[in-house]
Design an enzyme around this catalytic site. Sequence first.
Site, PDB file in Angstrom:
ATOM      1  N   ASN A 116       0.853  -1.186   0.000  1.00 53.14           N
ATOM      2  CA  ASN A 116       0.000   0.000   0.000  1.00 53.14           C
ATOM      3  C   ASN A 116       0.895   1.245   0.000  1.00 53.14           C
ATOM      4  O   ASN A 116       1.920   1.282   0.679  1.00 53.14           O
ATOM      5  CB  ASN A 116      -0.893  -0.011   1.250  1.00 53.14           C
ATOM      6  CG  ASN A 116      -1.785   1.223   1.320  1.00 53.14           C
ATOM      7  OD1 ASN A 116      -1.348   2.260   1.794  1.00 53.14           O
ATOM      8  ND2 ASN A 116      -3.003   1.091   0.850  1.00 53.14           N
TER       9      ASN A 116
ATOM     10  N   CYS B 148      -6.007  -3.339  -2.301  1.00 55.69           N
ATOM     11  CA  CYS B 148      -6.858  -2.906  -1.189  1.00 55.69           C
ATOM     12  C   CYS B 148      -7.960  -1.953  -1.637  1.00 55.69           C
ATOM     13  O   CYS B 148      -8.844  -1.599  -0.853  1.00 55.69           O
ATOM     14  CB  CYS B 148      -6.001  -2.243  -0.116  1.00 55.69           C
ATOM     15  SG  CYS B 148      -5.105  -0.796  -0.713  1.00 55.69           S
TER      16      CYS B 148
END
Length: 462
Positions: free
Chosen positions: A127, A160
């Site tokens: 991320n 995500c």
Amino acid sequence: MLKGKNVLIFVSGSIAAYKILDVISALRKEKANIKVVASKAALRFVTPLSFEALSNTKLLSDESEDWSDKINGLNHISFAKWANIALFAPLSANSLNKLAYGIADNVYLSTAIALRTIPKLIAPSANNFMLEAPQSLNSLKILKSYGYEVIEPELKMLACGDEGKGALASVDEIVFRVKRSLLQTSFWKDKEVVITGGGSIEKIDDIRCISNFSSGLQASYLALALYFLGAKVTLISSKFPLSLPTGVKIHEVASSKEYKERLDMTLDSISQGYLFMAAAISDYVPKAKLGKIKKTDSPNSLDLKLDLNTDILKSITKANIIKVGFKAEHENSSSEKDALQSALSLMKEKGCKYVCLNLLDEKSFSSNKDNNQMILLSTNKRQVKTDRLSKLEISFEIARFIEEEEFLYSKKPSAESNLAHKVESNLETKLDSKTESKTKLSNKARLEQKAMQVKRALSSKP
């Protein structure tokens, strides 16, 4: 291309781990030897069998480590000694930060710590907020100070659901970087190289144009080869038929005027380097008309007035830019002797130190346009005729030819220079000729042979 090279791949826990299977496959096609070290988290995404089937070797992990054979066995020390290059892809935020601080609490990290002085590439994947955290940024800084090179993540939608710069670099980009690390030479490393390619597109009106059949392939392959050899490459072209590394600066142009403007800007930004003028620039240009020329205005025929174009290659006179000209002649209109004279004129009239002569025939326009054959010439009166090779192989031949010439004819103290030239002259007499076909020795082997003889001659000088 990578035959005999040992690539050790470190895979850590990331959803992008599956992409490394394609990297392994691509490197194996290049004849590289592959071994894989995987963290426990990585094996939650990809099974050991997948890695082993594609790499054709046993996977090293916490569960598989075996010390029954300490020299060539399945253990972190033997794997670390074996490697010519280490690729960490994908590198998770957890492994990134541990690696920077020398933590070795598993086989993956223990192998990493045991690596010798070899190229090390890291391709982070996580991320974007995790990678942009102060801890991660500091870890990247530390690893760079240790000599690790970063393959930057891509900006896209992440697993995500967030959009950010955290996606693993493309398979092509990772493979490109591995090749560059393994193939770069001390001669070409960090040298500025500017390449022009494709064909100029000259407008007749706002609808039609005059151009040529240049595909841009040779220039693109030349950009690839010189990038792999370590050069800083800029490609100026009207066509880009290949996927190129992000490290190659690309400028798209169309008309000969745009070629010249971009070329002037690029050359002004560098102090010295090489210009490979592979673009097919129109010798004549029409005066473009606004709008569209209608058939009603010229019902029976259309006469176009073409003016002689500016000679871009001749116009470049910047000091410290070594010019490499490209000349194409067709066997139906020029004999090989006439083509050679035409190529030599690029040296006399346009200041080229090297010329790559492409004598076209019917094979040049066959369905297999990836093959080519060239005669390479230098101002030192040396000529080498290549075999018919792929355009990528031709590109490496051109690079080696120039490296060889620059090495053998570099300026030295006069006595040594004269002696070196004398040795080279004797060698050329033995090698035969005006136009030298490839011998059984590779260019690299021939260069090493010549260098050794020059060295011996110099050392024996009273």
